[in-house]
Design an enzyme around this catalytic site. Structure first.
Site, PDB file in Angstrom:
ATOM      1  N   ASP A 257     -42.513  11.074  25.542  1.00  0.00           N
ATOM      2  CA  ASP A 257     -42.658  12.111  24.339  1.00  0.00           C
ATOM      3  C   ASP A 257     -43.435  11.358  23.464  1.00  0.00           C
ATOM      4  O   ASP A 257     -42.740  10.497  22.606  1.00  0.00           O
ATOM      5  CB  ASP A 257     -41.221  12.393  24.008  1.00  0.00           C
ATOM      6  CG  ASP A 257     -41.316  13.474  22.719  1.00  0.00           C
ATOM      7  OD1 ASP A 257     -42.542  13.901  22.456  1.00  0.00           O
ATOM      8  OD2 ASP A 257     -40.266  13.497  21.921  1.00  0.00           O
ATOM      9  N   LYS A 264     -46.153  10.585  17.170  1.00  0.00           N
ATOM     10  CA  LYS A 264     -44.940   9.781  16.566  1.00  0.00           C
ATOM     11  C   LYS A 264     -45.391   8.349  16.226  1.00  0.00           C
ATOM     12  O   LYS A 264     -46.786   8.234  16.754  1.00  0.00           O
ATOM     13  CB  LYS A 264     -43.897   9.674  17.565  1.00  0.00           C
ATOM     14  CG  LYS A 264     -43.059  10.837  18.037  1.00  0.00           C
ATOM     15  CD  LYS A 264     -42.138  10.336  19.152  1.00  0.00           C
ATOM     16  CE  LYS A 264     -40.970  11.371  19.582  1.00  0.00           C
ATOM     17  NZ  LYS A 264     -40.377  11.757  18.545  1.00  0.00           N
ATOM     18  N   ASP A 275     -36.835  10.168  27.143  1.00  0.00           N
ATOM     19  CA  ASP A 275     -36.707  11.520  26.952  1.00  0.00           C
ATOM     20  C   ASP A 275     -36.283  12.363  28.021  1.00  0.00           C
ATOM     21  O   ASP A 275     -36.199  13.731  27.874  1.00  0.00           O
ATOM     22  CB  ASP A 275     -37.673  11.906  25.991  1.00  0.00           C
ATOM     23  CG  ASP A 275     -37.580  12.987  25.062  1.00  0.00           C
ATOM     24  OD1 ASP A 275     -36.493  13.129  24.596  1.00  0.00           O
ATOM     25  OD2 ASP A 275     -38.531  13.751  24.602  1.00  0.00           O
ATOM     26  N   ASP A 334     -44.161  18.010  18.358  1.00  0.00           N
ATOM     27  CA  ASP A 334     -43.020  16.957  18.514  1.00  0.00           C
ATOM     28  C   ASP A 334     -41.546  17.662  18.859  1.00  0.00           C
ATOM     29  O   ASP A 334     -40.702  17.176  19.150  1.00  0.00           O
ATOM     30  CB  ASP A 334     -42.945  16.064  17.482  1.00  0.00           C
ATOM     31  CG  ASP A 334     -42.245  14.568  17.823  1.00  0.00           C
ATOM     32  OD1 ASP A 334     -42.040  14.599  19.303  1.00  0.00           O
ATOM     33  OD2 ASP A 334     -41.860  13.669  17.009  1.00  0.00           O
ATOM     34  N   GLU A 336     -40.868  19.501  21.229  1.00  0.00           N
ATOM     35  CA  GLU A 336     -40.952  19.816  22.497  1.00  0.00           C
ATOM     36  C   GLU A 336     -40.087  20.364  23.234  1.00  0.00           C
ATOM     37  O   GLU A 336     -40.087  21.047  24.305  1.00  0.00           O
ATOM     38  CB  GLU A 336     -42.215  18.987  23.159  1.00  0.00           C
ATOM     39  CG  GLU A 336     -41.544  18.024  23.969  1.00  0.00           C
ATOM     40  CD  GLU A 336     -40.845  16.824  23.024  1.00  0.00           C
ATOM     41  OE1 GLU A 336     -40.971  16.844  22.026  1.00  0.00           O
ATOM     42  OE2 GLU A 336     -39.656  16.236  23.691  1.00  0.00           O
ATOM     43  N   ARG A 338     -37.159  21.580  22.777  1.00  0.00           N
ATOM     44  CA  ARG A 338     -36.702  22.931  23.027  1.00  0.00           C
ATOM     45  C   ARG A 338     -37.421  23.990  23.682  1.00  0.00           C
ATOM     46  O   ARG A 338     -37.163  25.234  24.100  1.00  0.00           O
ATOM     47  CB  ARG A 338     -36.116  23.595  21.416  1.00  0.00           C
ATOM     48  CG  ARG A 338     -37.582  23.433  20.403  1.00  0.00           C
ATOM     49  CD  ARG A 338     -37.159  23.355  19.215  1.00  0.00           C
ATOM     50  NE  ARG A 338     -36.864  22.070  18.483  1.00  0.00           N
ATOM     51  CZ  ARG A 338     -36.422  21.876  17.403  1.00  0.00           C
ATOM     52  NH1 ARG A 338     -36.314  22.554  16.376  1.00  0.00           N
ATOM     53  NH2 ARG A 338     -36.231  20.280  16.844  1.00  0.00           N
TER      54      ARG A 338
HETATM   55  N1  BES Z   1     -37.138  13.376  21.981  1.00  0.00           N
HETATM   56  C1  BES Z   1     -37.306  13.675  20.428  1.00  0.00           C
HETATM   57  C2  BES Z   1     -35.954  13.270  19.916  1.00  0.00           C
HETATM   58  C3  BES Z   1     -35.542  11.977  19.629  1.00  0.00           C
HETATM   59  C4  BES Z   1     -36.128  11.401  18.497  1.00  0.00           C
HETATM   60  C5  BES Z   1     -34.597  11.233  20.463  1.00  0.00           C
HETATM   61  C6  BES Z   1     -35.751   9.920  18.119  1.00  0.00           C
HETATM   62  C7  BES Z   1     -34.067  10.065  20.029  1.00  0.00           C
HETATM   63  C8  BES Z   1     -34.722   9.359  18.934  1.00  0.00           C
HETATM   64  C9  BES Z   1     -37.429  15.160  20.201  1.00  0.00           C
HETATM   65  O1  BES Z   1     -38.520  15.786  21.023  1.00  0.00           O
HETATM   66  C10 BES Z   1     -38.280  15.255  18.975  1.00  0.00           C
HETATM   67  O2  BES Z   1     -39.252  14.433  18.740  1.00  0.00           O
HETATM   68  N2  BES Z   1     -37.371  15.707  17.993  1.00  0.00           N
HETATM   69  C11 BES Z   1     -37.987  15.936  16.659  1.00  0.00           C
HETATM   70  C12 BES Z   1     -37.801  17.236  16.105  1.00  0.00           C
HETATM   71  C13 BES Z   1     -38.641  17.359  14.732  1.00  0.00           C
HETATM   72  C14 BES Z   1     -40.061  17.276  14.934  1.00  0.00           C
HETATM   73  C15 BES Z   1     -38.122  18.781  14.319  1.00  0.00           C
HETATM   74  C16 BES Z   1     -37.487  14.724  15.902  1.00  0.00           C
HETATM   75  O3  BES Z   1     -36.131  14.717  15.799  1.00  0.00           O
HETATM   76  O4  BES Z   1     -37.726  14.203  15.045  1.00  0.00           O
HETATM   77 ZN    ZN Z   2     -38.624  14.854  22.852  1.00  0.00          ZN
HETATM   78 MN    MN Z   3     -40.450  15.316  20.491  1.00  0.00          MN
END
Ligand code: BES
Ligand code: ZN
Ligand code: MN
Length: 497
Positions: A257, A264, A275, A334, A336, A338
């Site tokens: 991811d 990111k 991920d 990001d 993704e 869901r």
């Molecule tokens: N895989 C990430 C979640 C994640 C982030 C897990 C850091 C562990 C550590 C997920 O796909 C993600 O990027 N989520 C975003 C959502 C946001 C854009 C609403 C997040 O948590 O920043």
């Molecule tokens: Zn993710």
């Molecule tokens: Mn993500």
């Protein structure tokens, strides 16, 4: 690694030839006249040892003990949690000492979960990742004997389930730790096929064409930015009559991811190889089901792809049509997880499931809320939530229920589609769950956000295999109630007298 269960008191255990003997000592330890008991009594008196969980006292070739090393390990009140901590500390302390054969003596007053905790902790603490090392150091520990004071038969079922779970946890860890150039969606599909072949599961692995034909527009959308072809994996374990409705497990399988166009920051981005922890936990759970073979039906669904930026990648503002027909405006590429999960959740309907549980490293917000101790638990069904929470406690793989009030979903409104894929920053773990909930109206549903628990960062960086322990424990608990609408809050109507 081999595990074995034996009926041995501490007095018997001192005569066991092995590389190390670990004696778990609880607050209530009385002990007998054997050399280990006497050592415990003396060391407690002198203050060199106490029964606080994690406390250790090590001896080399102590008099009257056949083992080369003796480790006394404080196990506090003797609960599963304390036994887990004690065995973990003892096995960690014995690492790199060349210990191949180990005997772990459980306390006389060991509770029901003691065998499970000891097996899980010994497996966990002795694991080494070698798959991508040019000069692999082999795992030292080869055989662990769990010594129980009473008749071994009393602990046999718990022991076998624990061994199966440990194998499943290790399988998930190994997949999670693989680098993202190896653990691709294609590789996950191959691993599922291999598991199916070894254990007699049904397995179907779909690619982009089949997924397009199904109409999974959200999964297809995320996969667009990557050269690696997506996979949608369907695994079926049948342990009960075909007419029994299954439990469906859905695991997020993003094998890397980057965030996509909403990219990111660079620090720690490597950790986004983890991920696919949800997917790994589904495969690990199936590995355990193959060993334990409980009497119930389970379906595993894994949507898997990479999330990368590219000329064809999803853009903020794009609108996707999901398998459910609902449209989604992608405001942040990001978010993704869901997107790929929502199509799998709709696909789950076709199994008329008694419960659907999705497992996902879904939000950074869940890490902020609960840290690395408990996974986030969301559920539309109180009975399902209770069963999962209890399973987590019993398996030393705990979770904590989070809310799903309607108001949390309001931020997902948009002018351009049925919903947006993100709301604001507040309660990010909850709004992600609210998004998923829109695809789960047809069955009792729970969601485990394992963003904080699936892996560790820093010096101990690596996959934990969580929540395989929780899932296996939950599924084993569903056997007895097979036939009932277990996991659903719906009360069964009594037949008229
Ligand atoms: N895989 C990430 C979640 C994640 C982030 C897990 C850091 C562990 C550590 C997920 O796909 C993600 O990027 N989520 C975003 C959502 C946001 C854009 C609403 C997040 O948590 O920043
Ligand atoms: Zn993710
Ligand atoms: Mn993500």
């Amino acid at each position: 690694m081999d595990f074995e269960l034996k009926a041995l008191t501490l007095a018997d255990a001192v005569a066991q030839k092995c590389d190390a003997l670990v004696a778990l000592v609880t607050d209530a330890f009385g002990g007998g006249a054997d050399p280990v008991s006497r050592l415990v009594q003396d060391a407690r008196k002198s203050g060199d040892f106490d029964t606080k969980p994690g406390k250790l006292l090590q001896a080399w070739r102590p008099a009257g003990v056949s083992a080369t090393r003796l480790v006394l390990a404080g196990a506090g009140d003797g609960s599963g949690k304390r036994i887990h901590a004690a065995v973990q500390a003892a096995v960690s302390a014995l690492r790199t000492k060349g210990v191949k054969r180990l005997v772990v003596c459980l306390p006389t007053d060991a509770p029901e979960g003691a065998v499970r905790a000891a097996v899980a902790a010994a497996a966990e603490a002795s694991y080494v990742f070698v798959a991508t090392k040019s000069k692999p150091e082999a795992r030292e520990l080869q055989r662990v004997t769990i010594a129980v004071p009473g008749p071994a038969a009393d602990h046999k079922a718990a022991f076998e389930a624990a061994r199966g779970a440990a194998n499943g946890i290790e399988f998930a860890r190994e997949l999670g730790n693989l680098p993202p150039n190896l653990a691709t969606p294609t590789r996950l599909g191959e691993e599922a096929k291999k598991l199916a072949k070894a254990h007699g599961f049904q397995c179907e692995v779909m690619g982009p064409k089949e997924v397009a034909r199904l109409g999974m527009g959200a999964l297809l959308g995320v996969a667009r930015g990557s050269e690696e072809p997506l996979r949608f994996i369907v695994l079926k374990y049948q342990g009960a009559a075909a007419s029994e409705p299954p439990v469906v497990l859905v695991g997020k399988g993003i094998t890397f991811d980057s965030g996509g166009i909403s990219i990111k920051p660079a620090p720690e981005m490597d950790e986004m190889k983890f991920d696919m922890g949800g997917a790994a936990s589904v495969l690990g759970t199936f590995r355990a089901l193959g060993d334990i073979r409980p009497a119930l039906n389970v379906v595993g669904l894994i949507p898997s792809c990479e999330n990368l930026p590219d000329g064809r990648a999803l853009k903020p503002g794009d609108v996707l049509t999901s398998l459910s027909g609902q449209t989604i405006e992608v405001l942040n590429t990001d978010a993704e997880g869901r997107l790929i999960l929502c199509d799998a959740l709709t696909y789950a309907e076709r199994f008329k499931p008694r419960a659907v549980i999705d497992i996902a490293t879904l939000t950074g917000a869940c890490v902020i809320a609960l840290g690395a101790v408990r996974s986030g638990l969301f559920a539309s069904d109180d009975e399902l939530a209770r069963a999962l929470h209890e399973a987590g406690e019993a398996a030393c793989d705990p979770c904590w229920r989070m809310p799903l009030d309607e108001e949390y979903g309001e931020g997902l409104k948009t002018n351009f589609a049925d919903m947006a894929n993100v709301a604001g920053r507040p309660a990010g773990a909850v709004t992600a769950a609210k998004f998923l909930q829109r695809f789960t109206a047809r069955y009792p549903w729970a969601h485990l956000d394992i963003a904080g628990t699936a892996w560790k960062g820093g010096a101990a960086k690596g996959s934990t295999g969580r929540p395989v322990g929780l899932l296996v424990q939950y599924l084993l608990g569903q056997q007895s109630s097979a036939g009932a609408k277990a996991g659903s809050g719906t009360r069964r109507r009594k037949a008229a007298a």
